[in-house]
Motif scaffolding. Sequence first.
Motif, PDB file in Angstrom:
ATOM      1  N   LYS A  52       0.823  -1.212   0.000  1.00 15.07           N
ATOM      2  CA  LYS A  52       0.000   0.000   0.000  1.00 15.07           C
ATOM      3  C   LYS A  52       0.858   1.263   0.000  1.00 15.07           C
ATOM      4  CE  LYS A  52      -3.932   2.133   2.344  1.00 15.07           C
ATOM      5  NZ  LYS A  52      -4.968   1.987   3.404  1.00 15.07           N
ATOM      6  N   TYR A  53       2.033   1.193   0.653  1.00 12.83           N
ATOM      7  CA  TYR A  53       2.920   2.357   0.737  1.00 12.83           C
ATOM      8  C   TYR A  53       4.306   1.970   0.220  1.00 12.83           C
ATOM      9  CZ  TYR A  53      -0.773   4.057   3.834  1.00 12.83           C
ATOM     10  OH  TYR A  53      -1.992   4.448   4.354  1.00 12.83           O
ATOM     11  N   PRO A  54       4.457   1.823  -1.076  1.00  6.84           N
ATOM     12  CA  PRO A  54       5.744   1.377  -1.634  1.00  6.84           C
ATOM     13  C   PRO A  54       6.895   2.353  -1.404  1.00  6.84           C
ATOM     14  CG  PRO A  54       4.247   2.077  -3.384  1.00  6.84           C
ATOM     15  CD  PRO A  54       3.441   2.030  -2.132  1.00  6.84           C
ATOM     16  N   ASP A  55       6.585   3.613  -1.107  1.00  7.71           N
ATOM     17  CA  ASP A  55       7.635   4.609  -0.890  1.00  7.71           C
ATOM     18  C   ASP A  55       8.140   4.621   0.553  1.00  7.71           C
ATOM     19  OD1 ASP A  55       7.379   5.354  -3.525  1.00  7.71           O
ATOM     20  OD2 ASP A  55       5.956   6.970  -3.094  1.00  7.71           O
ATOM     21  N   TYR A  56       7.516   3.818   1.409  1.00  8.09           N
ATOM     22  CA  TYR A  56       7.897   3.812   2.826  1.00  8.09           C
ATOM     23  C   TYR A  56       8.679   2.555   3.191  1.00  8.09           C
ATOM     24  CZ  TYR A  56       5.058   7.866   4.227  1.00  8.09           C
ATOM     25  OH  TYR A  56       4.552   9.133   4.382  1.00  8.09           O
ATOM     26  N   MET A  57       9.591   2.718   4.145  1.00  8.59           N
ATOM     27  CA  MET A  57      10.243   1.567   4.751  1.00  8.59           C
ATOM     28  C   MET A  57       9.299   1.025   5.825  1.00  8.59           C
ATOM     29  SD  MET A  57      13.741   1.389   7.032  1.00  8.59           S
ATOM     30  CE  MET A  57      14.776   1.967   5.679  1.00  8.59           C
ATOM     31  N   ILE A  58       9.097  -0.280   5.820  1.00  8.35           N
ATOM     32  CA  ILE A  58       8.169  -0.905   6.762  1.00  8.35           C
ATOM     33  C   ILE A  58       8.948  -1.704   7.802  1.00  8.35           C
ATOM     34  CG2 ILE A  58       6.155  -2.385   7.017  1.00  8.35           C
ATOM     35  CD1 ILE A  58       5.675   0.114   5.298  1.00  8.35           C
ATOM     36  N   LYS A  59       8.573  -1.525   9.057  1.00  5.27           N
ATOM     37  CA  LYS A  59       9.169  -2.293  10.155  1.00  5.27           C
ATOM     38  C   LYS A  59       8.051  -2.912  10.988  1.00  5.27           C
ATOM     39  CE  LYS A  59      13.231   0.739  10.626  1.00  5.27           C
ATOM     40  NZ  LYS A  59      14.007   1.576  11.584  1.00  5.27           N
ATOM     41  N   GLY A  60       8.387  -3.950  11.766  1.00  4.50           N
ATOM     42  CA  GLY A  60       7.377  -4.602  12.589  1.00  4.50           C
ATOM     43  C   GLY A  60       7.931  -5.093  13.909  1.00  4.50           C
ATOM     44  N   ALA A  61       7.045  -5.149  14.916  1.00 11.65           N
ATOM     45  CA  ALA A  61       7.428  -5.650  16.237  1.00 11.65           C
ATOM     46  C   ALA A  61       6.193  -6.180  16.948  1.00 11.65           C
ATOM     47  CB  ALA A  61       8.085  -4.550  17.068  1.00 11.65           C
ATOM     48  N   VAL A  62       6.435  -7.055  17.927  1.00 13.63           N
ATOM     49  CA  VAL A  62       5.362  -7.594  18.761  1.00 13.63           C
ATOM     50  C   VAL A  62       5.647  -7.200  20.208  1.00 13.63           C
ATOM     51  CG1 VAL A  62       4.159  -9.649  19.581  1.00 13.63           C
ATOM     52  CG2 VAL A  62       4.984  -9.554  17.218  1.00 13.63           C
ATOM     53  N   LEU A  63       4.640  -6.617  20.861  1.00 13.55           N
ATOM     54  CA  LEU A  63       4.749  -6.254  22.269  1.00 13.55           C
ATOM     55  C   LEU A  63       3.823  -7.177  23.058  1.00 13.55           C
ATOM     56  CD1 LEU A  63       5.817  -4.246  24.442  1.00 13.55           C
ATOM     57  CD2 LEU A  63       3.778  -2.869  23.996  1.00 13.55           C
ATOM     58  N   SER A  64       4.398  -7.954  23.955  1.00 10.39           N
ATOM     59  CA  SER A  64       3.624  -8.907  24.745  1.00 10.39           C
ATOM     60  C   SER A  64       3.550  -8.424  26.192  1.00 10.39           C
ATOM     61  CB  SER A  64       4.277 -10.293  24.686  1.00 10.39           C
ATOM     62  OG  SER A  64       3.552 -11.226  25.445  1.00 10.39           O
ATOM     63  N   LEU A  65       2.328  -8.292  26.703  1.00  9.07           N
ATOM     64  CA  LEU A  65       2.121  -7.802  28.067  1.00  9.07           C
ATOM     65  C   LEU A  65       1.524  -8.909  28.936  1.00  9.07           C
ATOM     66  CD1 LEU A  65       0.537  -4.259  27.489  1.00  9.07           C
ATOM     67  CD2 LEU A  65       2.949  -4.863  27.703  1.00  9.07           C
ATOM     68  N   ASP A  66       2.161  -9.173  30.050  1.00 11.04           N
ATOM     69  CA  ASP A  66       1.614 -10.087  31.042  1.00 11.04           C
ATOM     70  C   ASP A  66       1.015  -9.217  32.150  1.00 11.04           C
ATOM     71  OD1 ASP A  66       1.067 -11.872  33.069  1.00 11.04           O
ATOM     72  OD2 ASP A  66       2.866 -13.085  32.742  1.00 11.04           O
ATOM     73  N   LEU A  67      -0.286  -8.990  32.067  1.00 10.61           N
ATOM     74  CA  LEU A  67      -0.932  -8.066  32.990  1.00 10.61           C
ATOM     75  C   LEU A  67      -0.974  -8.606  34.414  1.00 10.61           C
ATOM     76  CD1 LEU A  67      -3.925  -6.796  30.802  1.00 10.61           C
ATOM     77  CD2 LEU A  67      -1.651  -5.801  31.086  1.00 10.61           C
ATOM     78  N   SER A  68      -0.990  -9.913  34.568  1.00 10.04           N
ATOM     79  CA  SER A  68      -1.049 -10.483  35.916  1.00 10.04           C
ATOM     80  C   SER A  68       0.286 -10.345  36.645  1.00 10.04           C
ATOM     81  CB  SER A  68      -1.465 -11.955  35.860  1.00 10.04           C
ATOM     82  OG  SER A  68      -0.518 -12.718  35.131  1.00 10.04           O
TER      83      SER A  68
END
Length: 327
Positions: free
Chosen positions: A145-161
Amino acid sequence: MDIRNTLHNSLQLLSKQHTEETLGDRRNYLGASDIGYCPRKVILEKISPKVHDLTTLLRFQRGHMAEDIVAAAFTAAGFSNFERQVEVDISTDKLPALVHIDFVFTAHQKKIKSILEVKAGKIPDQPYSSWESQLYLQMGALAKKYPDYMIKGAVLSLDLSEGDVGFFNGYTPQDTLYNGLITRAEAIWKDYQQSLKGQKTELKTEPGPLCGFCNHIRTCPRFAADDIPEMDDYITEFQELRELEKKYKEKVATQKKILLTMVNGRGNFRAGGYLLKKTTRTRQNLDMTSLGQFLSDNGTSISEFQEPSSFSFLDIKRAPQEVSPTN
């Protein structure tokens, strides 16, 4: 008022409303989370969705809470360059599919878009393969969708307990993985459509650690067999961890005894940033001998006041070797 039923019914309604408002009718398309899970489970859930129990509904709410916590934290930190629940169409001629991204951060001057997928629950040592599949689909969708942009990704995992945080970073789009996942999604959608038409279709199964949470495990053809080789590696890893647990439990007990001996001889002392001291607590124990004698003197016995109770546990033993028939 039955508080449990009230919670269950209300959370069921909230879950349905949230899905309709944010994701629409999931029966009409595949989502990124669908594509990474067992095809049979995904298809059967779309055809005959089960009523979730209270535990599952609370887990859903925990996930929504985690996203809201993250959004509030970033807002308080002064970030204003993020969007929530970003929808991107990844449909093909053979497949209607949408991805919904929890957070997209955009740096317009640097031409960077960063995806943050939020998960709630116990934090794994490594991200689950289903999480990574979802992330690769999301990154691939944004890259197209955005070929002119650099794309990065990450996962944030929260242990609420436990109040703990896990962060899995450094992901970038991979065309080969993205195209492979799209091909997989097209196959799932084809089987889904055939099943809706009543055509006999052998739905693909992928046994794994998440099978215990599947509503369709009792009718799964893989679990109809006594031997499930797809679980071999998982069981082997589990047994290895049990051996390590036993080893370290014994080691901890030995060292604890040594340290207690030191405290008994010397008194309290500090080491390694900790204060070591001996603590004594008193608890009341029931004198069964005296109680038995008292009851006997009064014409009764302890057994008349006892009733059986059951409990469940996992029993794992080495399976006997199968003997091949001889001629």
